[in-house]
Write a protein that holds these residues in place. Structure first.
Motif, PDB file in Angstrom:
ATOM      1  N   PHE A 135      15.339  -1.833   9.062  1.00 54.74           N
ATOM      2  CA  PHE A 135      14.247  -2.298   9.922  1.00 54.74           C
ATOM      3  C   PHE A 135      13.130  -1.259  10.012  1.00 54.74           C
ATOM      4  CE2 PHE A 135      17.453  -5.270  11.918  1.00 54.74           C
ATOM      5  CZ  PHE A 135      16.806  -6.416  11.494  1.00 54.74           C
ATOM      6  N   ILE A 136      13.470   0.020   9.954  1.00 50.93           N
ATOM      7  CA  ILE A 136      12.438   1.060   9.928  1.00 50.93           C
ATOM      8  C   ILE A 136      11.577   0.920   8.679  1.00 50.93           C
ATOM      9  CG2 ILE A 136      12.072   3.549   9.627  1.00 50.93           C
ATOM     10  CD1 ILE A 136      14.392   4.020  11.539  1.00 50.93           C
ATOM     11  N   SER A 137      12.202   0.586   7.555  1.00 52.96           N
ATOM     12  CA  SER A 137      11.435   0.389   6.320  1.00 52.96           C
ATOM     13  C   SER A 137      10.489  -0.806   6.458  1.00 52.96           C
ATOM     14  CB  SER A 137      12.383   0.184   5.136  1.00 52.96           C
ATOM     15  OG  SER A 137      13.083  -1.038   5.232  1.00 52.96           O
ATOM     16  N   ILE A 138      10.920  -1.864   7.152  1.00 49.15           N
ATOM     17  CA  ILE A 138      10.050  -3.018   7.393  1.00 49.15           C
ATOM     18  C   ILE A 138       8.875  -2.619   8.277  1.00 49.15           C
ATOM     19  CG2 ILE A 138       9.923  -5.309   8.450  1.00 49.15           C
ATOM     20  CD1 ILE A 138      12.837  -5.730   7.665  1.00 49.15           C
ATOM     21  N   ASP A 139       9.154  -1.847   9.308  1.00 45.61           N
ATOM     22  CA  ASP A 139       8.093  -1.349  10.187  1.00 45.61           C
ATOM     23  C   ASP A 139       7.085  -0.525   9.398  1.00 45.61           C
ATOM     24  OD1 ASP A 139       7.102  -0.420  13.049  1.00 45.61           O
ATOM     25  OD2 ASP A 139       7.414   1.405  11.865  1.00 45.61           O
ATOM     26  N   ARG A 140       7.563   0.348   8.531  1.00 38.50           N
ATOM     27  CA  ARG A 140       6.676   1.189   7.713  1.00 38.50           C
ATOM     28  C   ARG A 140       5.880   0.353   6.710  1.00 38.50           C
ATOM     29  NH1 ARG A 140       4.595   4.458   9.938  1.00 38.50           N
ATOM     30  NH2 ARG A 140       5.208   3.019  11.583  1.00 38.50           N
ATOM     31  N   TYR A 141       6.465  -0.742   6.251  1.00 36.22           N
ATOM     32  CA  TYR A 141       5.754  -1.612   5.302  1.00 36.22           C
ATOM     33  C   TYR A 141       4.496  -2.183   5.954  1.00 36.22           C
ATOM     34  CZ  TYR A 141       4.567  -5.767   2.619  1.00 36.22           C
ATOM     35  OH  TYR A 141       3.885  -6.738   1.925  1.00 36.22           O
ATOM     36  N   TYR A 142       4.637  -2.707   7.159  1.00 32.81           N
ATOM     37  CA  TYR A 142       3.467  -3.274   7.844  1.00 32.81           C
ATOM     38  C   TYR A 142       2.467  -2.186   8.211  1.00 32.81           C
ATOM     39  CZ  TYR A 142       5.244  -8.029   8.277  1.00 32.81           C
ATOM     40  OH  TYR A 142       5.672  -9.302   8.003  1.00 32.81           O
ATOM     41  N   ALA A 143       2.968  -0.988   8.563  1.00 36.22           N
ATOM     42  CA  ALA A 143       2.064   0.092   8.948  1.00 36.22           C
ATOM     43  C   ALA A 143       1.213   0.560   7.782  1.00 36.22           C
ATOM     44  CB  ALA A 143       2.868   1.266   9.510  1.00 36.22           C
ATOM     45  N   VAL A 144       1.792   0.576   6.568  1.00 35.56           N
ATOM     46  CA  VAL A 144       1.082   1.092   5.393  1.00 35.56           C
ATOM     47  C   VAL A 144       0.390  -0.016   4.607  1.00 35.56           C
ATOM     48  CG1 VAL A 144       1.354   2.325   3.190  1.00 35.56           C
ATOM     49  CG2 VAL A 144       2.640   3.071   5.201  1.00 35.56           C
ATOM     50  N   CYS A 145       1.095  -1.106   4.389  1.00 36.29           N
ATOM     51  CA  CYS A 145       0.581  -2.160   3.506  1.00 36.29           C
ATOM     52  C   CYS A 145      -0.293  -3.181   4.233  1.00 36.29           C
ATOM     53  CB  CYS A 145       1.745  -2.881   2.820  1.00 36.29           C
ATOM     54  SG  CYS A 145       2.794  -1.790   1.827  1.00 36.29           S
ATOM     55  N   GLN A 146      -0.056  -3.382   5.533  1.00 39.68           N
ATOM     56  CA  GLN A 146      -0.861  -4.341   6.287  1.00 39.68           C
ATOM     57  C   GLN A 146      -1.268  -3.711   7.630  1.00 39.68           C
ATOM     58  OE1 GLN A 146       0.774  -8.338   6.488  1.00 39.68           O
ATOM     59  NE2 GLN A 146       1.864  -8.067   4.560  1.00 39.68           N
ATOM     60  N   PRO A 147      -2.027  -2.635   7.598  1.00 40.15           N
ATOM     61  CA  PRO A 147      -2.350  -1.907   8.832  1.00 40.15           C
ATOM     62  C   PRO A 147      -3.138  -2.730   9.847  1.00 40.15           C
ATOM     63  CG  PRO A 147      -3.712  -1.147   7.000  1.00 40.15           C
ATOM     64  CD  PRO A 147      -2.667  -2.034   6.405  1.00 40.15           C
ATOM     65  N   LEU A 148      -3.986  -3.658   9.377  1.00 43.24           N
ATOM     66  CA  LEU A 148      -4.791  -4.457  10.303  1.00 43.24           C
ATOM     67  C   LEU A 148      -3.935  -5.471  11.069  1.00 43.24           C
ATOM     68  CD1 LEU A 148      -7.979  -5.105   8.133  1.00 43.24           C
ATOM     69  CD2 LEU A 148      -7.588  -3.325   9.851  1.00 43.24           C
ATOM     70  N   ARG A 149      -2.814  -5.872  10.492  1.00 43.92           N
ATOM     71  CA  ARG A 149      -1.930  -6.842  11.142  1.00 43.92           C
ATOM     72  C   ARG A 149      -0.739  -6.169  11.824  1.00 43.92           C
ATOM     73  NH1 ARG A 149      -0.217 -11.074   6.747  1.00 43.92           N
ATOM     74  NH2 ARG A 149       0.635 -12.060   8.618  1.00 43.92           N
ATOM     75  N   TYR A 150      -0.670  -4.846  11.741  1.00 43.64           N
ATOM     76  CA  TYR A 150       0.520  -4.134  12.235  1.00 43.64           C
ATOM     77  C   TYR A 150       0.744  -4.355  13.733  1.00 43.64           C
ATOM     78  CZ  TYR A 150       3.625  -0.281  13.477  1.00 43.64           C
ATOM     79  OH  TYR A 150       4.663   0.466  13.977  1.00 43.64           O
ATOM     80  N   ARG A 151      -0.312  -4.165  14.538  1.00 44.11           N
ATOM     81  CA  ARG A 151      -0.143  -4.260  15.988  1.00 44.11           C
ATOM     82  C   ARG A 151       0.179  -5.675  16.458  1.00 44.11           C
ATOM     83  NH1 ARG A 151      -1.383   0.229  18.755  1.00 44.11           N
ATOM     84  NH2 ARG A 151      -2.547   1.881  17.677  1.00 44.11           N
TER      85      ARG A 151
END
Length: 282
Positions: free
Chosen positions: A79-95
């Motif tokens: 799940f941490i890897s999934i969190d990092r995926y959104y943070a790096v690959c989709q930063p605008l949709r992360y929050r």
């Protein structure tokens, strides 16, 4: 236990660390701490006692708790890897995608699935032919189910996600490079950024794979080889896998400056000298 305990205290005490990502790291630290507090004492007793009256019962209890906590640790990593995926690959949709509610669901799923997996494998193994060897997965079907849910599926997901993160990071770096002045200093900076991203991801996946791959490969082929693999070899690889719980605080904690600062404040006893809950760690 000390490393994971420092992570837990840091995230709980300092308000600045109350973020969705750190809640996942907190859940991981709790699982890894319990591996050291609960699983390893059982394993030590079973390792040093050859004629213990309750050895069979202890073996079953150890197997259930071991499966539960180790699976929880691996799923938290996933799940941490999934969190990092959104943070790096989709930063605008992360929050909008990774909210506290989503993180709570991830944590509940990791612990619930782990508990069901540990209890299910243990219950299914109760009626199997008993052996004097206290080894997990003495039945082929249990070995396939346990290793698939505990290692192969999360490992595949993590490898795929981190590879995607690495590709996106390098693509972003090259995009920045193409829009900036092409000079030696810029090129050196970009090269350093690429090396740092590659090194970080290599450490994250490398530690996980180095610690757990030997055990799960060994345990997968153990029933297929008619149980000819020495039990001492399996035990050694299992302890190597448990060491992943010790190394996780270094991988996910010591790379953060906030953790280094919080550890200094905790060890020095500064947090007991006043209210530092709102202290700015970074």
């Amino acid at each position: 236990m000390c490393g994971n305990l420092l992570v837990i205290i840091s995230i709980i005490y300092f308000k600045q660390l109350h973020t969705p990502t750190n809640y996942l790291i907190l859940s991981l630290a709790v699982a890894d701490l319990l591996v050291g507090v609960v699983v390893l004492p059982f394993s030590t007793i079973l390792a040093v006692s050859s004629c213990l009256h309750l050895e069979g019962l202890l073996c079953k209890v150890r197997s259930c708790i071991d499966m539960f906590l180790c699976t929880s640790s691996v799923l938290n990593l996933c799940f941490i890897s999934i969190d990092r995926y959104y943070a790096v690959c989709q930063p605008l949709r992360y929050r909008t995608k990774i909210t506290v509610r989503v993180i709570v669901i991830m944590i509940l799923v990791s612990w619930t699935v782990s508990a069901l997996n540990g209890i299910g494998v243990t219950v299914r193994g109760l009626n199997e032919e008993q052996s004097n060897r206290c080894v997990l997965f003495q039945h082929t079907s249990l070995a396939i189910m346990g290793t698939f849910l505990t290692f192969y599926l999360p490992g595949f997901i993590m490898s795929t996600i981190y590879l995607q993160i690495l590709m996106v990071s390098q693509r972003q770096v090259r995009s920045i490079q193409s829009t900036t002045c092409q000079n030696t200093k810029s090129g050196a900076t970009i090269s350093k950024m690429e090396r740092k991203a590659t090194k970080t991801l290599a450490i994250v996946m490398g530690v996980f794979l180095i610690c757990w791959t030997p055990f799960f490969l060994c345990i997968t082929f153990y029933p297929l080889s008619n149980y000819t693999i020495p039990v001492s070899v399996i035990a050694s690889f299992k302890w190597l896998g448990w060491s992943n719980s010790m190394l996780n605080p270094f991988v996910y904690g010591f790379f953060y400056t906030w953790f280094q600062t919080s550890v200094r404040m905790i060890i020095s006893g500064k947090i007991f000298q006043g209210d530092f809950t709102h202290f700015k760690l970074f």
